[in-house]
Design a protein around this motif. Structure first.
Motif, PDB file in Angstrom:
ATOM      1  N   LEU A  47      25.857  -8.437  60.875  1.00 43.47           N
ATOM      2  CA  LEU A  47      25.815  -9.983  61.031  1.00 43.47           C
ATOM      3  C   LEU A  47      26.415 -10.614  62.195  1.00 43.47           C
ATOM      4  CD1 LEU A  47      24.777 -12.254  59.012  1.00 43.47           C
ATOM      5  CD2 LEU A  47      27.188 -12.088  57.997  1.00 43.47           C
ATOM      6  N   ALA A  48      27.342  -9.803  62.897  1.00 42.22           N
ATOM      7  CA  ALA A  48      27.860 -10.467  64.071  1.00 42.22           C
ATOM      8  C   ALA A  48      26.870 -10.376  65.117  1.00 42.22           C
ATOM      9  CB  ALA A  48      29.179  -9.696  64.332  1.00 42.22           C
ATOM     10  N   TYR A  49      26.140  -9.103  65.210  1.00 42.22           N
ATOM     11  CA  TYR A  49      25.079  -8.822  66.113  1.00 42.22           C
ATOM     12  C   TYR A  49      24.155  -9.701  66.094  1.00 42.22           C
ATOM     13  CZ  TYR A  49      21.845  -6.397  69.114  1.00 42.22           C
ATOM     14  OH  TYR A  49      21.081  -5.813  69.973  1.00 42.22           O
ATOM     15  N   SER A  50      23.574 -10.215  64.844  1.00 36.60           N
ATOM     16  CA  SER A  50      22.622 -11.093  64.598  1.00 36.60           C
ATOM     17  C   SER A  50      22.946 -12.239  65.291  1.00 36.60           C
ATOM     18  CB  SER A  50      22.038 -11.180  63.106  1.00 36.60           C
ATOM     19  OG  SER A  50      21.896  -9.875  62.666  1.00 36.60           O
ATOM     20  N   LEU A  51      23.970 -12.724  64.917  1.00 37.02           N
ATOM     21  CA  LEU A  51      24.511 -14.160  65.183  1.00 37.02           C
ATOM     22  C   LEU A  51      24.533 -14.105  66.825  1.00 37.02           C
ATOM     23  CD1 LEU A  51      27.348 -14.990  62.813  1.00 37.02           C
ATOM     24  CD2 LEU A  51      24.883 -16.191  63.049  1.00 37.02           C
ATOM     25  N   PHE A  52      25.109 -13.018  67.457  1.00 31.89           N
ATOM     26  CA  PHE A  52      25.366 -13.192  68.997  1.00 31.89           C
ATOM     27  C   PHE A  52      23.985 -12.873  69.623  1.00 31.89           C
ATOM     28  CE2 PHE A  52      29.948 -12.406  68.441  1.00 31.89           C
ATOM     29  CZ  PHE A  52      30.263 -13.442  68.966  1.00 31.89           C
ATOM     30  N   GLY A  53      23.086 -12.153  68.805  1.00 34.80           N
ATOM     31  CA  GLY A  53      21.903 -11.943  69.319  1.00 34.80           C
ATOM     32  C   GLY A  53      20.972 -13.045  69.577  1.00 34.80           C
ATOM     33  N   ILE A  54      21.074 -14.126  68.502  1.00 33.87           N
ATOM     34  CA  ILE A  54      20.154 -15.202  68.754  1.00 33.87           C
ATOM     35  C   ILE A  54      20.732 -16.161  69.854  1.00 33.87           C
ATOM     36  CG2 ILE A  54      19.850 -17.357  67.421  1.00 33.87           C
ATOM     37  CD1 ILE A  54      19.844 -15.732  64.756  1.00 33.87           C
ATOM     38  N   LEU A  55      22.083 -16.076  69.866  1.00 35.32           N
ATOM     39  CA  LEU A  55      22.737 -16.986  71.079  1.00 35.32           C
ATOM     40  C   LEU A  55      22.360 -16.433  72.652  1.00 35.32           C
ATOM     41  CD1 LEU A  55      26.089 -18.102  69.716  1.00 35.32           C
ATOM     42  CD2 LEU A  55      23.737 -19.279  69.840  1.00 35.32           C
ATOM     43  N   LEU A  56      22.390 -14.894  72.628  1.00 33.19           N
ATOM     44  CA  LEU A  56      22.444 -14.361  73.918  1.00 33.19           C
ATOM     45  C   LEU A  56      21.283 -13.813  74.193  1.00 33.19           C
ATOM     46  CD1 LEU A  56      25.994 -12.474  73.848  1.00 33.19           C
ATOM     47  CD2 LEU A  56      25.340 -14.749  74.971  1.00 33.19           C
ATOM     48  N   GLY A  57      20.275 -13.486  73.291  1.00 33.42           N
ATOM     49  CA  GLY A  57      18.991 -13.244  73.625  1.00 33.42           C
ATOM     50  C   GLY A  57      18.988 -11.685  73.388  1.00 33.42           C
ATOM     51  N   LEU A  58      19.722 -11.003  72.726  1.00 33.58           N
ATOM     52  CA  LEU A  58      19.759  -9.636  72.722  1.00 33.58           C
ATOM     53  C   LEU A  58      18.542  -9.013  71.827  1.00 33.58           C
ATOM     54  CD1 LEU A  58      23.590  -9.001  71.819  1.00 33.58           C
ATOM     55  CD2 LEU A  58      22.507  -8.843  73.927  1.00 33.58           C
ATOM     56  N   PRO A  59      17.993  -7.805  72.108  1.00 36.15           N
ATOM     57  CA  PRO A  59      16.797  -7.160  71.446  1.00 36.15           C
ATOM     58  C   PRO A  59      17.185  -7.187  70.082  1.00 36.15           C
ATOM     59  CG  PRO A  59      17.964  -5.926  73.213  1.00 36.15           C
ATOM     60  CD  PRO A  59      18.455  -6.946  73.259  1.00 36.15           C
TER      61      PRO A  59
END
Length: 66
Positions: A47-59
């Motif tokens: 869930l943390a990766y999903s939130l930061f992925g949306i903000l930072l553009g992570l794959p």
């Protein structure tokens, strides 16, 4: 990545709000990892990766947002 909101102040508030929740989930993940609760740690980490992925553009989020 295009901004979600046209108003820059609203965009900054959104980023701070989502980033705060991302940090909360990272802290919970570390806590669960130390207590050896692996399933809760994995769920909070994803869930943390999903939130930061949306903000930072992570794959793979850049592909979803195009």
């Amino acid at each position: 990545m295009k901004p979600i909101f046209k108003n820059q102040s609203l965009q900054n508030t959104f980023v701070l709000f989502v980033g705060y929740f991302g940090l909360m989930f990272v802290r919970q993940t570390i806590h669960f990892w130390e207590d050896e609760e692996w399933v809760s740690a994995a769920l909070n980490g994803s869930l943390a990766y999903s939130l930061f992925g949306i903000l930072l553009g992570l794959p793979p989020f850049p592909k979803f947002l195009k």
